[in-house]
Design a protein around this motif. Sequence first.
Motif, short mmCIF file in Angstrom:
data_model
loop_
_atom_site.label_atom_id
_atom_site.label_comp_id
_atom_site.label_asym_id
_atom_site.label_seq_id
_atom_site.Cartn_x
_atom_site.Cartn_y
_atom_site.Cartn_z
N GLN A 125 0.82 -1.20 0.00
CA GLN A 125 0.00 0.00 0.00
C GLN A 125 0.86 1.26 0.00
N VAL A 126 1.92 1.24 0.81
CA VAL A 126 2.81 2.40 0.88
C VAL A 126 3.52 2.61 -0.46
N PRO A 176 12.18 12.39 1.39
CA PRO A 176 12.56 12.43 2.81
C PRO A 176 13.28 11.15 3.21
N THR A 177 13.88 11.15 4.38
CA THR A 177 14.59 9.97 4.87
C THR A 177 13.61 8.82 5.14
N GLU A 178 14.15 7.61 5.27
CA GLU A 178 13.32 6.45 5.59
C GLU A 178 12.52 6.69 6.88
N ASP A 179 13.18 7.25 7.89
CA ASP A 179 12.52 7.51 9.17
C ASP A 179 11.35 8.48 9.01
N ARG A 180 11.57 9.56 8.24
CA ARG A 180 10.51 10.54 8.03
C ARG A 180 9.35 9.95 7.24
N LEU A 181 9.68 9.15 6.23
CA LEU A 181 8.62 8.52 5.43
C LEU A 181 7.83 7.51 6.26
N ALA A 182 8.55 6.74 7.08
CA ALA A 182 7.87 5.77 7.93
C ALA A 182 6.93 6.47 8.90
N VAL A 214 4.14 3.56 9.52
CA VAL A 214 4.60 2.17 9.41
C VAL A 214 6.01 2.08 9.99
N SER A 215 6.51 0.85 10.09
CA SER A 215 7.87 0.65 10.58
C SER A 215 8.89 1.01 9.50
N VAL A 216 10.11 1.25 9.93
CA VAL A 216 11.18 1.55 8.98
C VAL A 216 11.43 0.35 8.06
N LEU A 217 11.29 -0.86 8.60
CA LEU A 217 11.47 -2.07 7.79
C LEU A 217 10.43 -2.14 6.67
N ARG A 253 11.29 0.46 4.11
CA ARG A 253 12.44 0.03 3.31
C ARG A 253 12.00 -0.93 2.21
N GLN A 254 11.06 -1.83 2.54
CA GLN A 254 10.57 -2.79 1.56
C GLN A 254 9.79 -2.06 0.44
N ALA A 255 9.02 -1.05 0.83
CA ALA A 255 8.27 -0.28 -0.16
C ALA A 255 9.22 0.47 -1.10
N LEU A 256 10.27 1.06 -0.54
CA LEU A 256 11.24 1.79 -1.35
C LEU A 256 12.00 0.85 -2.28
N LYS A 257 12.28 -0.36 -1.80
CA LYS A 257 12.96 -1.35 -2.63
C LYS A 257 12.13 -1.67 -3.88
N GLU A 258 10.82 -1.76 -3.69
CA GLU A 258 9.92 -2.03 -4.82
C GLU A 258 10.00 -0.91 -5.86
#
Length: 248
Positions: A20-21, A41-47, A52-55, A58-63
């Motif tokens: 979804q993210v 923005p950084t992973e932390d800011r996006l999370a 959602v969690s940073v993990l 991270r998976q969403a950004l990998k996609e």
Amino acid sequence: MTTFAPDSLVLNRKLPLWYQVSQSLRASILGRSPQEPLRLPTEDRLAEHYGVSVLTMRQALKELETEGLISRHRRRGTFIEPSAQRGAPVRLLGSVDAIVAQQSGERATVLSHGAVPVPADLAEHFPGLDEVVEYRRLRCEESSGEPTNWAENAVRPELAERIDLADLTRLPMTKVLRDAVGVRISRITDTVEARLADPETARLLNVPLLSPILHYTGVTYDESGRVVDVARIRYRGDRFSFTVTLEA
């Protein structure tokens, strides 16, 4: 450095959060204006933004990285690829009467109307204006009462003053502006694209969250070349198709 600001999202716990993210962020990236910054923005800011969690983030950004929409650089950050954009639109010519005929035939309920700041994604269409009058309507089949689409229209304030709300329950905005208000319409630029239903669309059209919808944008110009109305209509994907007939 200024960073890109993604749209917000209400998450459905029945679907994978990372998916979804990624889809929400993907839509924000592809729908951004050319003037918006490329840095995310950084992973932390996006999370934090998506809740959602940073993990998961991270998976969403990998996609998105796999799709080629973003690139990630150690110590520098994550950037939208300049080539990440919608495909070139197919341009078709037709008459205003044809567009009015397509939009007619359904009863509409006016959900709300009133002056609002010019939305950022519409600013290019209304230079020099601070506000537009926004109309939100839900269209339903007369026989069954089932919702088929919902529309948002952003109209120039001086024209909105002459619009009768009763007309908007039975007539398309294009016809109201032309026949009731007296706007001499010169052209309408239409864009139709596939999208996923956001929470508000899912609620109004009674469809599952993130189900396919047809998203129509119509920009209406008067004879002076000025934009008088921008319509954004979400159609149920299970009830509509987009068909074009071309004469050879």
